[in-house]
Scaffold this active site. Structure first.
Site, mmCIF file in Angstrom:
data_model
loop_
_atom_site.group_PDB
_atom_site.id
_atom_site.type_symbol
_atom_site.label_atom_id
_atom_site.label_comp_id
_atom_site.label_asym_id
_atom_site.label_seq_id
_atom_site.Cartn_x
_atom_site.Cartn_y
_atom_site.Cartn_z
ATOM 1 N N GLY B 3 0.856 -1.179 0.000
ATOM 2 C CA GLY B 3 0.000 0.000 0.000
ATOM 3 C C GLY B 3 0.887 1.223 0.000
ATOM 4 O O GLY B 3 1.751 1.370 0.850
ATOM 5 N N CYS B 4 0.704 2.086 -0.947
ATOM 6 C CA CYS B 4 1.577 3.247 -1.056
ATOM 7 C C CYS B 4 0.739 4.427 -1.512
ATOM 8 O O CYS B 4 -0.406 4.276 -1.907
ATOM 9 C CB CYS B 4 2.680 3.023 -2.084
ATOM 10 S SG CYS B 4 3.668 1.550 -1.805
#
Lengths: 512, 373
Positions: B3-4
């Site tokens: 997740g970025c």
């Protein structure tokens, strides 16, 4: 005074029986169905009872036809004094050869317990960072294209295509499975009809095997891959032009270095017409193609065949997996093959010398990986479709074969088992009790092509569903993203060297 | 990457945007990072050196710098070199690599390991990959003309402070903050990943990495940074620069329509779509992703693309005056710098394309082969 020793009789030196059908006399209805159905003549009706008279191969036909369910085939415990080195198998071979003095023939893939690397690999699944996909709710694609590719596409700046710059003739299959080359001759008319009908129903391909295409099967031609084998039996221009693809068969996994063997027992009137050979003669194809003694010759034949089919269908090459398979595959691709079929040494056959079946070649798991790595290294992998066969027993084998680098797999024995085959390894005798590997009318009629076809369809459809389940679990929504994706495999066996050769990491090793 | 956060902005008329703007966009999405990497790329920031390749490196030690400098001198001429400005940030922990910048021109009569057929761009690709694979302690972070990457191991607010981004301004910024799950946290692994003038900021995890890697390696690229994003950058370079595909066609190869949907296209588009799928099946990026791709040639270009199931967020925006384009994982990133911006979400697998001087040529809601660039 010692008794004189009786002269030795031949029977006394034959290997003992391996199987015995045991009939429960209390339950038996004396219908004699088992006696008439046993094509190996292992049962007789004597003095009001069914009795085993030797020669049982455990084909299981009697069990299935008995209305009283009172037959059981027993595997007779080894009657040989224990010896781990001269084991029973070895001693039986010696005895058989001493009796016959010939090259031992057998059928199906090798029964020796070699390590199976498919069983020593585990697949990956998605957790947290990428969502698993439920194929019943989301699209998961298994369509597979067969044919040569050019590695790049020319698209104009306005987003239109240069129309003459496509990937070459291509066939779409609904699943990455092809029914392998099982010839009319090795199997019966009804068996081949069932396989072709299944291929049509599934929208996949089936191989014709060596020997041409029977005229009744022309309607299936759009789903048939024709075969040019070294005997050239049945090969005509019309035959090649009518089918979906053409395969030049150089070798077969069950017998690398040999040509086809069709025993004369199986050359019936029907086979004699289709293959254009005399009735009852052995059809033994030459070991090499006598116009292919080198890669240049293969290149020429590929060009000739492409001309013959007017570049309208893919033309490929099948080779047996042998030790230098990577380099050979590279040469075959450079020679112009649109697809290449690699057949591993555990692959099946209707007849083969046992010495070759059991001791020659390379396991398909290693061969796929080596070929995929070699073609990738040489920048050729995106020019060709790779089929892999040679004992794909289950959807798990299929999935691992694809992850190792095959675009699609080739399935034969499993399809036969679906139709009734029990893998008794007697195909070469031509008296298959299930009507599959025989040409005798009374036996062939036992196989209902519609029933058999439906069973093959159900089997392969279920494999494809299992493929989708695994793809979804891996977070992959199209099968091409699994082809050669060895990152999603881990080796879980005793020999890390083989994992290294296959380019598969060991269990416990992570991503980077 | 797991997740970025990703964010990008572009002045569509070629004006300059300060680094403070992109820093605010990225830092707002604090939920999307965990301090294990962040980075920014700026395009159009060195007008006085616009025809030089700007090569930025991380060096672990002086020997690495000497080795690279000797290599560059042998391959061409260094117009200028300098230590990239950095400043201490109390919360950041060592190691801190030396960050160095060279403005470089390859010699006109060069050859690379016996090859004389390479263009300047091809040579720069080889040079960067050679340094990354062979020179111990050196990593080429960016190598395009008139662009630079500023990245490192830390939170987005630490990295922007570390490089003092406010001192730069350019036509386009792209950025990334990291919450890694599949590869180690280190300076080189932070995004943007760059090759030549391409940069890629990537939120997602490629489940087809082994296949995509084969695709670029077959074309001679060498993967050395231990991240799937590197492969994404090489894929764009291969499809668009080497194979000359229009961006819309390249995006289609990367995130194609399903076959059942292709069947509904007009015949010519369906044929193009199918041929793209067959020819470039190894380029399909499977698994969840949203990416921002930056490019300088022939014009500064920003591409925003999400996977074909849209398993990662992606939102586009346009300022009220129509001069600025925005892309981000979350709407808050746009609103913090432009509260009244018009925003929209591109379709799954459909690229938004913005080009300096041309505007937003694709919103990401069109027919797959419309608005190609």
């Amino acid at each position: 005074m010692a008794q004189p020793i009786a002269p030795m009789r031949r029977m006394e030196l034959e290997a003992p029986e391996r199987f015995i059908p045991v009939v429960d006399a209390g339950l038996c209805k004396r219908c004699k169905k088992c006696v008439s159905e046993c094509s190996y003549r292992a049962l007789d009706f004597v003095d009001g009872n069914v009795k085993p008279i030797g020669g049982c191969v455990a084909c299981g036909r009697c069990i299935n036809v008995c209305p009283a369910h009172c037959i059981e085939i027993r595997q007779i415990p080894s009657q040989f004094p224990a010896h781990a080195n001269f084991n029973e198998r070895v001693r039986r071979a010696i005895m058989s050869q001493a009796s016959t003095g010939g090259v031992l023939l057998t059928s199906c893939g090798t029964d020796i317990a070699y390590p199976v690397m498919f069983d020593e690999m585990l697949l990956d699944a998605a957790q947290v960072t990428n969502p698993a996909i439920d194929p019943l709710r989301e699209v998961v694609e298994t369509r597979t294209f067969v044919g040569g590719r050019r590695g790049r596409l020319q698209v104009r700046d306005d987003g239109r295509l240069h129309m003459d710059e496509g990937p070459g003739p291509t066939i779409a299959m609904d699943m990455p499975i092809m029914i392998g080359h099982i010839s009319l001759g090795s199997v019966s008319y009804n068996a081949q009809k069932a396989l072709f009908a299944a291929a049509k129903e599934l929208n996949i391909l089936a191989g014709s095997g060596e020997g041409g295409l029977h005229k009744d099967f022309l309607p299936y031609a759009p789903h048939v891959v024709s075969e040019i084998a070294s005997g050239r039996f049945g090969v005509t221009g019309d035959y090649l032009k009518s089918t979906a693809a053409v395969e030049i068969k150089i070798g077969q996994g069950a017998k690398p270095g040999h040509g086809g063997h069709l025993p004369g027992e199986k050359v019936s009137a029907l086979i004699s017409q289709t293959r254009m050979i005399p009735l009852g003669t052995d059809a033994l194809s030459p070991y090499p193609h006598h116009d292919i003694y080198s890669i240049e010759d293969l290149q020429q034949l590929l060009s000739v065949v492409k001309e013959a089919v007017e570049y309208k269908v893919p033309v490929g090459v099948k080779i047996a997996a042998v030790h230098n398979v990577g380099a050979i595959a590279s040469g075959v691709v450079r020679a112009g093959a649109d697809f290449i079929t690699i057949d591993g040494f555990r692959g099946g056959t209707g007849s083969t010398p046992r010495i070759i079946r059991d001791h020659v070649g390379l396991p398909i798991e290693v061969a796929i990986s080596v070929v995929d790595q070699r073609l990738t290294k040489e920048g050729l992998r995106n020019r060709v479709t790779v089929f892999a066969g040679g004992s794909i027993r289950s959807s798990a084998d299929m999935i691992k074969a694809i992850a190792l680098g095959a675009d699609a797999v080739m399935v034969c024995t499993a399809a036969m088992v679906a139709m009734g085959c029990r893998v008794c390894q007697q195909c070469h005798r031509g008296v298959c009790s299930w009507g599959i590997a025989t040409q005798r009318e009374e036996l062939v009629s036992r196989l209902d092509p519609e029933v058999a076809s439906a069973r093959v369809v159900r089997l392969l459809r279920s494999w494809n569903e299992e493929l989708k389940e695994i793809l979804g679990a891996m977070g992959i929504d199209s099968v091409e993203s699994l082809v050669g994706n060895r990152d999603r495999l881990r080796y879980f066996g005793p020999n890390s060297k083989i994992a290294e050769i296959m380019g598969v990491k060991h269990v416990g090793e992570g991503w980077g | 990457m797991g997740g970025c956060g990703i964010a990008g902005c572009m002045n569509l008329e070629g004006g300059r945007i300060s680094g403070d703007v992109i820093a605010r966009m990225l830092e707002t999405m604090g939920e999307r990072e965990n301090g294990l990497g962040a980075g920014y790329a700026c395009y159009g920031l060195f007008p006085e050196h616009r025809d030089d390749y700007c090569m930025q490196f991380f060096f672990d030690h002086e020997e690495a710098r000497t080795a690279v400098e000797e290599l560059l001198k042998a391959m061409g001429s260094i117009t200028k070199d300098e230590r990239v400005h950095t400043q201490r940030v109390k919360s950041m922990r060592p190691p801190f690599p030396m960050v160095w910048r060279y403005f470089f021109r390859p010699s006109s009569k060069l050859e690379w390991r016996g090859r004389t057929d390479l263009s300047d761009d091809d040579l720069m690709v080889q040079l960067a990959m050679h340094v990354n694979a062979e020179v111990e302690g050196a990593l080429c972070v960016s190598s395009g003309k008139d662009m630079a990457v500023f990245k490192g191991n830390g939170y987005s607010y630490e990295i922007s402070k570390y490089y003092d981004l406010g001192r730069y301004s350019g036509k386009m910024w792209v950025s990334h903050s990291r919450f890694p799950t599949n590869s180690p946290a280190w300076w080189g692994g932070a995004h943007p990943l760059s090759i030549l003038d391409w940069t890629v900021c990537h939120n997602g995890e490629i489940t087809s990495y082994g296949v995509n890697r084969k695709f670029v390696e077959m074309a001679g690229y060498r993967c050395s940074v231990l991240t799937d994003t590197e492969v994404v950058a090489y894929t764009w370079d291969l499809l668009v620069r080497k194979h000359r595909l229009p961006i819309s066609a390249a995006a289609f190869a990367i995130a194609p329509w399903y076959h059942e949907d292709i069947a509904r296209l007009d015949p010519e588009s369906a044929r193009l779509a199918t041929w793209l799928r067959i020819t470039y099946k190894e380029a399909l990026l499977n698994g969840p992703f949203s990416i921002i791709v930056g490019r300088r040639e022939p014009e500064v270009t920003m591409i925003a693309l999400a996977d074909r199931k849209k398993l990662r967020p992606l939102l586009c925006g346009r300022s009220q005056d129509g001069r600025t384009a925005y892309v981000a994982s979350e709407e808050c990133a746009v609103r913090i710098v432009e509260p009244e911006a018009e925003t929209w979400t591109p379709n799954a697998g459909s690229p938004m394309i913005a080009v300096v001087g041309k505007g937003i040529v694709r919103t990401g809601n069109e027919h797959p082969f419309v608005g190609g660039e």
